[in-house]
Design an enzyme around this catalytic site. Structure first.
Site, mmCIF file in Angstrom:
data_model
loop_
_atom_site.group_PDB
_atom_site.id
_atom_site.type_symbol
_atom_site.label_atom_id
_atom_site.label_comp_id
_atom_site.label_asym_id
_atom_site.label_seq_id
_atom_site.Cartn_x
_atom_site.Cartn_y
_atom_site.Cartn_z
ATOM 1 N N GLY A 22 0.838 -1.182 0.000
ATOM 2 C CA GLY A 22 0.000 0.000 0.000
ATOM 3 C C GLY A 22 0.874 1.232 0.000
ATOM 4 O O GLY A 22 2.058 1.168 0.378
ATOM 5 N N GLN B 220 3.324 9.909 1.137
ATOM 6 C CA GLN B 220 4.589 9.158 1.082
ATOM 7 C C GLN B 220 5.374 9.404 -0.198
ATOM 8 O O GLN B 220 6.525 8.986 -0.307
ATOM 9 C CB GLN B 220 4.321 7.653 1.212
ATOM 10 C CG GLN B 220 3.872 7.256 2.598
ATOM 11 C CD GLN B 220 3.680 5.766 2.672
ATOM 12 O OE1 GLN B 220 2.675 5.245 2.225
ATOM 13 N NE2 GLN B 220 4.657 5.065 3.218
ATOM 14 N N CYS C 198 6.476 -0.229 6.767
ATOM 15 C CA CYS C 198 6.039 1.008 6.110
ATOM 16 C C CYS C 198 7.167 1.449 5.189
ATOM 17 O O CYS C 198 8.322 1.490 5.612
ATOM 18 C CB CYS C 198 5.751 2.075 7.161
ATOM 19 S SG CYS C 198 5.266 3.653 6.448
ATOM 20 N N LEU C 199 6.834 1.783 3.944
ATOM 21 C CA LEU C 199 7.886 2.156 2.986
ATOM 22 C C LEU C 199 8.619 3.426 3.417
ATOM 23 O O LEU C 199 9.728 3.679 2.963
ATOM 24 C CB LEU C 199 7.300 2.321 1.579
ATOM 25 C CG LEU C 199 6.749 1.033 0.943
ATOM 26 C CD1 LEU C 199 6.241 1.316 -0.459
ATOM 27 C CD2 LEU C 199 7.776 -0.078 0.922
ATOM 28 N N HIS D 274 -3.750 1.264 7.790
ATOM 29 C CA HIS D 274 -2.392 1.826 7.816
ATOM 30 C C HIS D 274 -2.292 3.015 6.850
ATOM 31 O O HIS D 274 -1.798 4.088 7.219
ATOM 32 C CB HIS D 274 -1.380 0.731 7.452
ATOM 33 C CG HIS D 274 0.041 1.191 7.396
ATOM 34 N ND1 HIS D 274 1.006 0.769 8.288
ATOM 35 C CD2 HIS D 274 0.672 2.060 6.551
ATOM 36 C CE1 HIS D 274 2.159 1.362 7.994
ATOM 37 N NE2 HIS D 274 1.984 2.145 6.941
ATOM 38 N N GLU D 275 -2.794 2.828 5.622
ATOM 39 C CA GLU D 275 -2.683 3.898 4.616
ATOM 40 C C GLU D 275 -3.595 5.080 4.957
ATOM 41 O O GLU D 275 -3.235 6.233 4.761
ATOM 42 C CB GLU D 275 -3.018 3.352 3.219
ATOM 43 C CG GLU D 275 -2.132 2.208 2.743
ATOM 44 C CD GLU D 275 -0.641 2.471 2.893
ATOM 45 O OE1 GLU D 275 -0.225 3.643 2.837
ATOM 46 O OE2 GLU D 275 0.110 1.499 3.080
ATOM 47 N N HIS E 90 -2.050 7.491 7.227
ATOM 48 C CA HIS E 90 -1.092 8.400 6.579
ATOM 49 C C HIS E 90 -1.766 9.710 6.146
ATOM 50 O O HIS E 90 -1.137 10.765 6.139
ATOM 51 C CB HIS E 90 -0.482 7.745 5.329
ATOM 52 C CG HIS E 90 0.723 6.901 5.607
ATOM 53 N ND1 HIS E 90 1.879 7.416 6.134
ATOM 54 C CD2 HIS E 90 0.960 5.575 5.401
ATOM 55 C CE1 HIS E 90 2.781 6.440 6.248
ATOM 56 N NE2 HIS E 90 2.242 5.311 5.824
HETATM 57 ZN ZN LIG Z 1 3.136 3.463 5.850
#
Ligand SMILES: [Zn+2]
Length: 162
Positions: A44, A49, A88-89, A130-131, A134
């Site tokens: 995701g 991000q 998480c990226l 999670h997304e 953000h």
């Molecule tokens: Zn993340």
């Protein structure tokens, strides 16, 4: 190509703006986010991000079609929770167990502005939450205990300085 913004950048802790224009730029953003997510093997990715403060996120679970959520709202969450190891990226190499509701209902619009709603559980519910966080500037480190967070962040800064 869009690069992934790492922890420490302001955009990651800001509340993202509603999308008001559904045009080619938006399609291009989603396309480029997809590229960046695939390149970094994520499940995701949220627009902040990639440094874009807009309420857009995508979910791409292996073997399933790409899902795009624009101006999303989580309208219901189960009382039942589950624990799952998240990454998480924006925090490369950092993983820990996060407790979240096991199932959610979400409303959003697609890239053309068409509304839809869906229910999700399992890994999909996990990635959606999670997304979604953000977009409100909430990071997965905000969802764990302060003691765990301190240890994780010390580890993360050591890794980033290597
Ligand atoms: Zn993340």
């Amino acid at each position: 190509m869009l690069g992934i913004v790492k922890y420490g950048e302001l955009v990651l802790t800001q509340k993202a703006n509603e999308v008001t224009e559904f045009n080619l730029n938006l399609e291009k953003l989603v396309f480029e986010m997809h590229d960046a997510m695939v390149r970094d093997h994520g499940m995701g990715l949220a627009a902040p991000q990639v440094g874009v403060s807009l309420r857009v996120f995508i979910v791409g679970i292996d073997g399933e079609p790409l899902r795009v959520f624009i101006n999303p709202k989580i309208t219901a969450a189960s009382e039942e929770t589950s624990e799952y190891e998240e990454g998480c990226l924006s925090f490369p190499g950092l993983y820990f167990n996060v407790t979240r509701p096991s199932a959610v209902e979400i409303e959003a619009v697609d890239v053309r502005g068409k509304p839809f709603k869906m229910s999700a559980d399992g890994i999909l519910a996990r990635v959606i939450q999670h997304e979604y966080d953000h977009l409100d500037g909430v990071l997965f480190i905000d969802r764990i205990s302060p003691a765990k967070r301190r240890r994780a962040m010390a580890h993360f800064s050591r890794m980033m300085s290597m």
